[in-house]
Design a protein around this motif. Structure first.
Motif, short mmCIF file in Angstrom:
data_model
loop_
_atom_site.label_atom_id
_atom_site.label_comp_id
_atom_site.label_asym_id
_atom_site.label_seq_id
_atom_site.Cartn_x
_atom_site.Cartn_y
_atom_site.Cartn_z
N GLN A 33 -34.32 43.82 -35.76
CA GLN A 33 -35.36 42.99 -36.40
C GLN A 33 -34.92 41.62 -36.83
N ALA A 34 -33.79 41.96 -37.75
CA ALA A 34 -33.16 40.65 -38.48
C ALA A 34 -32.56 39.80 -37.35
N GLY A 35 -32.13 40.56 -36.16
CA GLY A 35 -31.54 39.48 -35.09
C GLY A 35 -32.54 38.79 -34.26
N LEU A 36 -33.72 39.34 -34.01
CA LEU A 36 -34.78 38.99 -33.45
C LEU A 36 -35.25 37.71 -34.19
N LEU A 37 -35.37 37.98 -35.63
CA LEU A 37 -35.84 36.86 -36.40
C LEU A 37 -35.08 35.75 -36.35
N ARG A 38 -33.71 35.99 -36.40
CA ARG A 38 -32.75 34.81 -36.55
C ARG A 38 -32.79 34.04 -35.20
N LEU A 39 -32.81 34.95 -33.72
CA LEU A 39 -33.06 34.02 -32.58
C LEU A 39 -34.32 33.14 -32.58
N ALA A 40 -35.41 33.86 -33.16
CA ALA A 40 -36.66 33.28 -33.10
C ALA A 40 -36.57 31.74 -34.24
N GLU A 41 -35.79 31.90 -35.15
CA GLU A 41 -35.42 30.72 -35.76
C GLU A 41 -34.72 29.72 -34.91
N GLY A 42 -33.81 30.21 -34.24
CA GLY A 42 -32.58 29.24 -33.45
C GLY A 42 -33.76 28.70 -32.25
N LEU B 50 -37.97 34.09 -23.94
CA LEU B 50 -38.52 35.40 -23.72
C LEU B 50 -38.04 35.95 -22.46
N SER B 51 -37.85 35.07 -21.30
CA SER B 51 -37.19 35.81 -20.27
C SER B 51 -35.79 36.40 -20.53
N SER B 52 -35.06 35.87 -21.18
CA SER B 52 -33.68 36.30 -21.50
C SER B 52 -33.94 37.69 -22.46
N LEU B 53 -34.58 37.69 -23.18
CA LEU B 53 -35.00 38.90 -23.63
C LEU B 53 -35.42 39.90 -22.79
N ALA B 54 -36.37 39.70 -22.03
CA ALA B 54 -36.74 40.62 -21.13
C ALA B 54 -36.10 40.97 -20.19
N LEU B 55 -35.22 40.34 -19.68
CA LEU B 55 -34.30 40.50 -18.59
C LEU B 55 -33.13 41.36 -19.40
N GLY B 56 -33.00 41.02 -20.64
CA GLY B 56 -31.63 41.71 -21.25
C GLY B 56 -32.05 43.10 -21.66
N TYR B 57 -33.43 43.15 -21.98
CA TYR B 57 -34.02 44.61 -22.45
C TYR B 57 -33.96 45.31 -20.99
N LEU B 58 -34.34 44.95 -20.12
CA LEU B 58 -34.33 45.77 -18.80
C LEU B 58 -32.94 46.24 -18.43
N PHE C 151 -29.98 45.98 -20.27
CA PHE C 151 -29.33 46.51 -21.74
C PHE C 151 -29.86 47.33 -22.74
N GLY C 152 -31.23 46.95 -22.75
CA GLY C 152 -31.76 47.70 -23.75
C GLY C 152 -31.46 46.83 -24.94
N TRP C 153 -32.22 47.31 -25.89
CA TRP C 153 -32.57 46.61 -27.30
C TRP C 153 -31.22 47.13 -28.17
N GLY C 154 -30.84 46.41 -29.13
CA GLY C 154 -29.68 46.74 -30.04
C GLY C 154 -29.52 45.69 -31.11
N ASP C 155 -28.53 45.59 -31.73
CA ASP C 155 -28.03 44.67 -32.86
C ASP C 155 -27.53 43.20 -32.16
N LEU C 156 -27.77 42.27 -32.95
CA LEU C 156 -27.07 40.95 -32.54
C LEU C 156 -25.75 40.78 -33.26
#
Lengths: 327, 277
Positions: free
Chosen positions: B163-172, B135-143, B145-150
């Motif tokens: 969305q698919a990228g987020l889902l894949r990361l959630a699984e990971g 969560l912290s890496s997503l939050a800082l990354g978003y601040l 670099f912004g959102w985008g593809d994986l």
């Protein structure tokens, strides 16, 4: 074993490797040893390494006995959960979570005994005089305050039997008096208290019964009044050379002599005061004072230990020496 | 019977200690450094560098999802096992050393209940610190670099939408959390066996390192698939272009076997061991 006893042991044994920490301990007055009555305050005495704490740890389920049986409140100690619901225990130095307050510590520990109401916790804190400090974190507490909190945690929820291992350790005279009064009050309310202590004066003032353990074996037991009345009236001597006097007295048959804490000598057993005086003077010991003395628990204890040492079995000696050697 | 009460008390102890939060601070510092490094040295992190000269990559490849993926790659190897080993390794040995285990076990509570509550609390910590990493890496990354593809380039190339990228990361991260729970169980078992919390934590890391070294020794090739550390990084399967669910299932089964055995050993020893200090 008697059904109405509070604590009874039969051949209770604990070995640590080849060291016999507790060696066939029998606690049952009708079977020839001690019987701890409900409402009694029982003092468990003995030198360091005698097996007091090991016995207490077995009674509270911290150690598994190697052999023998023990019943607490009529239940075998194997039935730890049921036994534990009726006892409160302070074993060894009180240990708490330093980052929690006194109240939080008590609440946390009580939750493992089925929980306690806030009023119960407050009452326990008040009983030990810590109600004003209840919301202070433990790392700010003195040793004496921790000791008192140790007693408080044993009282939540209110037990039928209180087992205390050296409850007076580290307390100042005022704290000692407070704990003594507290234990007396609890006893008067019907709570049975089993405590180990090195403070013989405290035990004499407080306890109704005592047992003396040495090298893992019970060597004396009984009601305090009865034990101190036994052996006849003692004589107290004040001499110029206590060591020399003790060596002279040690040669007498049926006479027990012990140095007391204040430098004088207490003599018990079959003796004649005039003969004692003559004997000591002849041996070159100057006798300044010779008077009848009230037999104290300290002198009884020292005599008992001395008598117990001469009866020790060789393997018990070896175990003790090995124990000392291992640090 | 009193597992709920015991668990509440364990969690209360765990999350009221400052030391517990040190791990979260370290994780945050790592994520901060990673984000800062990715921002100031973007050229080095270009996906094109990973793919080689045959590919031309256009568009933004460093995104919040990229940071979360990179954080997982970097932190799960050593940092997260160390944090879990330190915290969980102290749950029994630390209490034994401070004497509070003695106070605890004079209470009418089964030893198995005490140990299981510590096990669950340890796993909750392992999951919490792993999720915090994500969560912290997503939050800082978003601040930054912004959102985008994986973009995933191991085992082929896959560009997953946000969305698919987020889902894949959630699984990971879910698998990574499970792996850290397995490390926690190892640390707890060693915490039961040894009196010193540092010994328990140190041995946990030593076991992981030795098992990891054995993986690379040719003489142990036959046992390699069964090793604890071979199966621990099962989350990596989610960072490949296509997810190999079969390998994840096999790894999960092996880890379950290890975890079951370690829990049984810990329970057996803890229920019988004398409390002498």
């Amino acid at each position: 074993m008697s059904a109405s006893s509070v604590i009874e042991t039969e051949g209770l044994t604990k070995h640590f490797g080849h060291i016999r920490a507790v060696d066939g301990l029998d606690l049952s007055v009708h079977a020839g040893a001690i019987f701890v009555h409900a409402g009694a305050i029982f003092g468990f005495l003995g030198p360091n390494g005698a097996g007091k704490s090991t016995t207490i740890r077995m009674l509270t389920g911290l150690l598994r006995p190697t052999g023998g049986e023990a019943r607490v409140l009529g239940r075998p100690i194997r039935d730890r959960l049921r036994v534990g619901r009726s006892i409160g225990a302070l074993v060894d130095e009180p240990a708490f979570y330093p980052y929690l307050t006194a109240r939080q510590n008590l609440r946390l520990l009580a939750s493992l005994s089925g929980g306690a109401r806030a009023e119960e916790i407050q009452e326990a804190l008040k009983l030990v005089g810590l109600d004003q400090d209840a919301d202070r974190k433990l790392h700010t507490f003195s040793h004496g305050m921790r000791q008192r909190l140790g007693i408080a945690q044993a009282l939540v929820p209110r037990p039928r039997l209180l087992i205390l291992d050296e409850p007076a350790s580290g307390l100042d005279p005022e704290g000692l008096a407070e704990v003594r009064d507290l234990l007396r009050r609890l006893s008067e309310e019907g709570m049975t208290i089993f405590l180990s202590s090195h403070l013989l004066g405290e035990v004499e003032q407080l306890c109704t019964d005592v047992g003396v353990i040495s090298h893992g074996k019970l060597i004396a037991q009984g009601a305090v009044g009865g034990l101190l009345a036994g052996g006849g009236p003692a004589v107290r001597l004040r001499v110029d050379d206590a060591r020399k006097a003790l060596s002279v007295l040690a040669d007498l048959p049926n006479v027990m002599a012990a140095a007391t804490g204040d430098g004088s000598i207490e003599v018990g057993g079959e003796r004649d005061s005039a003969q004692l005086n003559e004997l000591l003077v002849r041996a070159g010991v100057r006798v300044y004072e010779l008077r009848p003395a009230h037999r104290t628990l300290e002198s009884f204890y020292l005599e008992t230990m001395r008598a117990g040492k001469s009866n020790d079995r060789p393997d018990a000696e070896k175990a003790e020496n090995d124990n000392d050697g291992s640090g | 019977m009193r597992l709920g009460a015991a668990l509440r008390s364990e969690l209360s102890k765990l999350f009221r200690q400052r030391g517990t939060y040190a791990g979260f601070v370290v994780v945050l510092a790592l994520v901060g450094l990673l984000t800062w490094g990715s921002h100031y040295h973007q050229d080095r992190f270009k996906v094109a560098n990973e793919l080689g000269p045959d590919f031309v990559v256009a568009g933004k490849s460093i995104t919040a999802l990229f940071i979360a993926r990179a954080a997982m790659d970097v932190a799960m190897v050593i940092l997260m096992p160390v944090l879990v080993a330190i915290v969980v390794g102290g749950l029994v040995a630390g209490e034994r050393q401070s004497g509070t285990l003695r106070t605890l076990l004079t209470r009418p509570v089964r030893r198995s209940t005490v140990l299981l509550s510590k096990l669950v609390a340890g796993c909750i910590y392992a999951v919490a610190v792993t999720l915090f990493l994500g969560l912290s890496s997503l939050a800082l990354g978003y601040l930054v670099f912004g959102w985008g593809d994986l973009v995933l380039f191991r085992g082929g190339l896959a560009i997953l939408g946000p969305q698919a990228g987020l889902l894949r990361l959630a699984e990971g991260y879910g698998l990574a959390a499970a792996a850290m729970c397995a490390v926690g169980v190892l640390a707890l078992m060693l915490s039961v066996l040894f009196d010193n919390p540092l010994t328990a934590a140190g041995l946990t890391i030593a076991v992981l390192l030795v098992s990891g070294m054995i993986e690379f020794m040719p003489y142990f090739e036959q046992i390699r698939p069964y090793l604890f550390t071979t199966n621990l990084p099962m989350y990596r399967a989610c960072l490949k272009a296509s997810v190999d669910t079969a390998s994840i299932s096999i790894s999960a089964l092996y880890l379950l076997g290890y975890v079951s055995a370690m829990v049984l050993v810990a329970l057996w020893v803890f229920s019988r061991r004398d409390v002498t200090c």
